[in-house]
Design a protein around this motif. Structure first.
Motif, PDB file in Angstrom:
ATOM      1  N   ASP A  12       0.796  -1.229   0.000  1.00  0.00           N
ATOM      2  CA  ASP A  12       0.000   0.000   0.000  1.00  0.00           C
ATOM      3  C   ASP A  12       0.828   1.279   0.000  1.00  0.00           C
ATOM      4  N   HIS A  37       3.160  -5.334   3.254  1.00  0.00           N
ATOM      5  CA  HIS A  37       2.160  -6.183   3.901  1.00  0.00           C
ATOM      6  C   HIS A  37       1.993  -7.482   3.089  1.00  0.00           C
ATOM      7  N   HIS A  73       0.531  -5.936  14.362  1.00  0.00           N
ATOM      8  CA  HIS A  73       1.379  -6.017  13.171  1.00  0.00           C
ATOM      9  C   HIS A  73       2.753  -6.536  13.563  1.00  0.00           C
ATOM     10  N   ARG A  98      -6.629 -11.914   3.030  1.00  0.00           N
ATOM     11  CA  ARG A  98      -6.747 -10.491   2.683  1.00  0.00           C
ATOM     12  C   ARG A  98      -7.738 -10.313   1.536  1.00  0.00           C
ATOM     13  N   ARG A 101     -11.249 -10.707   2.761  1.00  0.00           N
ATOM     14  CA  ARG A 101     -11.625  -9.506   3.526  1.00  0.00           C
ATOM     15  C   ARG A 101     -12.003  -8.375   2.580  1.00  0.00           C
ATOM     16  N   GLY A 130      -5.081  -3.111  -0.315  1.00  0.00           N
ATOM     17  CA  GLY A 130      -5.211  -2.808   1.106  1.00  0.00           C
ATOM     18  C   GLY A 130      -6.202  -1.682   1.329  1.00  0.00           C
ATOM     19  N   ARG A 131      -6.448  -1.404   2.592  1.00  0.00           N
ATOM     20  CA  ARG A 131      -7.405  -0.343   2.921  1.00  0.00           C
ATOM     21  C   ARG A 131      -7.033   1.004   2.324  1.00  0.00           C
ATOM     22  N   PRO A 132      -5.732   1.370   2.230  1.00  0.00           N
ATOM     23  CA  PRO A 132      -5.432   2.661   1.599  1.00  0.00           C
ATOM     24  C   PRO A 132      -5.937   2.754   0.144  1.00  0.00           C
ATOM     25  N   GLN A 148      -7.025  10.457   5.490  1.00  0.00           N
ATOM     26  CA  GLN A 148      -7.267  10.261   6.916  1.00  0.00           C
ATOM     27  C   GLN A 148      -8.762  10.203   7.214  1.00  0.00           C
ATOM     28  N   PHE A 151     -10.248   6.862   6.554  1.00  0.00           N
ATOM     29  CA  PHE A 151     -10.037   5.901   7.643  1.00  0.00           C
ATOM     30  C   PHE A 151     -10.943   6.231   8.825  1.00  0.00           C
ATOM     31  N   ASP A 156     -11.132   2.655   9.483  1.00  0.00           N
ATOM     32  CA  ASP A 156     -10.440   2.348  10.735  1.00  0.00           C
ATOM     33  C   ASP A 156     -11.156   1.181  11.439  1.00  0.00           C
ATOM     34  N   HIS A 248       5.044   5.230   3.385  1.00  0.00           N
ATOM     35  CA  HIS A 248       4.030   4.762   2.427  1.00  0.00           C
ATOM     36  C   HIS A 248       3.903   5.746   1.255  1.00  0.00           C
ATOM     37  N   LYS A 252       0.795   8.184   3.145  1.00  0.00           N
ATOM     38  CA  LYS A 252       1.009   8.741   4.498  1.00  0.00           C
ATOM     39  C   LYS A 252       1.919   9.943   4.294  1.00  0.00           C
TER      40      LYS A 252
HETATM   41  P1  AMP Z   1      -4.785  -3.450   5.554  1.00  0.00           P
HETATM   42  O1  AMP Z   1      -3.487  -4.206   5.725  1.00  0.00           O
HETATM   43  O2  AMP Z   1      -5.325  -3.556   4.160  1.00  0.00           O
HETATM   44  O3  AMP Z   1      -5.797  -3.771   6.602  1.00  0.00           O
HETATM   45  O4  AMP Z   1      -4.441  -1.904   5.711  1.00  0.00           O
HETATM   46  C1  AMP Z   1      -3.652  -1.502   6.768  1.00  0.00           C
HETATM   47  C2  AMP Z   1      -2.953  -0.219   6.367  1.00  0.00           C
HETATM   48  O5  AMP Z   1      -3.914   0.840   6.321  1.00  0.00           O
HETATM   49  C3  AMP Z   1      -1.912   0.237   7.372  1.00  0.00           C
HETATM   50  O6  AMP Z   1      -0.664  -0.328   7.120  1.00  0.00           O
HETATM   51  C4  AMP Z   1      -1.880   1.705   7.110  1.00  0.00           C
HETATM   52  O7  AMP Z   1      -1.151   1.944   5.924  1.00  0.00           O
HETATM   53  C5  AMP Z   1      -3.338   2.023   6.840  1.00  0.00           C
HETATM   54  N1  AMP Z   1      -4.119   2.392   8.041  1.00  0.00           N
HETATM   55  C6  AMP Z   1      -4.728   1.550   8.915  1.00  0.00           C
HETATM   56  N2  AMP Z   1      -5.411   2.236   9.865  1.00  0.00           N
HETATM   57  C7  AMP Z   1      -5.229   3.546   9.578  1.00  0.00           C
HETATM   58  C8  AMP Z   1      -5.696   4.758  10.181  1.00  0.00           C
HETATM   59  N3  AMP Z   1      -6.492   4.761  11.248  1.00  0.00           N
HETATM   60  N4  AMP Z   1      -5.305   5.925   9.613  1.00  0.00           N
HETATM   61  C9  AMP Z   1      -4.505   5.930   8.507  1.00  0.00           C
HETATM   62  N5  AMP Z   1      -4.046   4.825   7.896  1.00  0.00           N
HETATM   63  C10 AMP Z   1      -4.402   3.639   8.414  1.00  0.00           C
END
Ligand code: AMP
Ligand code: FE
Ligand code: FE
Ligand code: ZN
Length: 278
Positions: A12, A37, A73, A98, A101, A130-132, A148, A151, A156, A248, A252
């Motif tokens: 990510d 990751h 982590h 993953r 999910r 990933g979530r980003p 942000q 999330f 989040d 990142h 980030k």
């Molecule tokens: P994942 O592995 O797909 O669940 O995504 C996790 C990644 O999302 C982390 O390594 C961060 O890069 C990002 N991340 C997770 N929680 C937050 C948060 N609260 N604010 C900003 N970035 C986050």
């Protein structure tokens, strides 16, 4: 100065392996670990380029594990040799969980009225989503005005769009990294517990009992007081210390490779020398 925590476009981050190597050279890093990751693809893409550039590149990974019911982590480092094939096979299982999910997360977001598909998030990344990547789709479609906010409002762990994934057991992950010839370290311990040294002490002791050899004492999210606390825990439990920015790229934006957030990081080469001797 070294940096033992960074992400590429293979997970990510927004820097390709080649761009990350170039950035490491530009700022004069003595060593870099790529810790994507769930995948070694970023490291593999950077390996030859690092040799050409004369950069000491360490093979690493960041895994999402479960310790006493919480998500932790875990970084894995293979500073002397790359992990054995069985470890790569096991990573395939992580990648599958993953993927599952991600499918469910897209469904959850749609059920909340967000117009998003897994394919759209997937298109933002490469081998791994990933979530980003979901956050970027939310941003581009105007549901939020910053990564942000995506999330905070949707992605989040405490937000409405979050879905759990099957995570590897912490102790099993520590053991698999060890069996593959590596060293594990708990990433950004600041996220474990805040303001409760007694419980944190107990938790780190429990992790030590699982065979955990190291702790990420140095990280962009750690204040000087946090660093002092983690150094103390590491000394108390006889654990090694690791450190890195968790770079990142644009995902980030406040974090710089090597120097962290507002120059709050400076990890010396001796940290890596020590890991290599374990
Ligand atoms: P994942 O592995 O797909 O669940 O995504 C996790 C990644 O999302 C982390 O390594 C961060 O890069 C990002 N991340 C997770 N929680 C937050 C948060 N609260 N604010 C900003 N970035 C986050
Ligand atoms: Fe990440
Ligand atoms: Fe992390
Ligand atoms: Zn990370």
């Amino acid at each position: 100065m070294i940096d033992l925590h960074s992400h590429t476009t293979e997970s990510d981050g927004t820097f390709t392996p080649a761009e990350l190597i170039a950035e490491a050279k530009r700022i004069g890093l003595e060593a870099l670990a790529i810790t994507d990751h769930d995948t070694l693809a970023g490291y593999e893409g950077a390996r030859d380029l690092a040799v050409q550039a004369g950069l000491d590149l360490v093979c690493g990974i960041e895994l999402s594990t479960k310790f006493r019911g919480r998500s932790v982590h875990l970084l894995g480092y293979f500073p002397n040799r790359e992990p054995a094939p069985e470890f790569r096979e096991w990573l395939g299982i992580m990648q599958k969980s993953r993927y599952d999910r991600n499918v469910r997360m897209a469904e959850r977001l749609r059920s909340l009225g967000v117009d998003i598909t897994f394919a759209e998030a997937q298109a933002k990344g490469r081998s791994l989503t990933g979530r980003p990547h979901f956050a970027r789709v939310l941003l581009e479609k105007g549901y939020v005005s910053s990564m942000q906010q995506a999330f905070d409002e949707y992605l989040d762990e405490s937000a409405k769009g979050y879905v759990e994934r099957q995570e590897a057991d912490f102790a099993e992950s520590v053991e698999r990294i060890r069996a593959a010839g590596g060293i594990s370290s708990v990433a950004h311990p600041i996220r474990l517990l805040k303001n409760d040294d007694e419980r944190l002490n107990e938790m780190i002791g429990g992790m030590r009992d699982c065979g955990l050899p190291a702790l990420e004492a140095y990280h962009s999210d750690h204040s000087p007081a946090d660093v002092a606390r983690y150094e103390k825990f590491a000394a108390h439990y006889g654990m090694a210390r690791t450190g890195g920015s968790d770079f990142h790229g644009a995902n980030k934006p406040n974090i710089q490779l090597g120097t962290g957030a507002n120059n709050n990081l400076h990890v010396p080469l001796t940290i890596l020398t020590n890991l290599r001797g374990l």
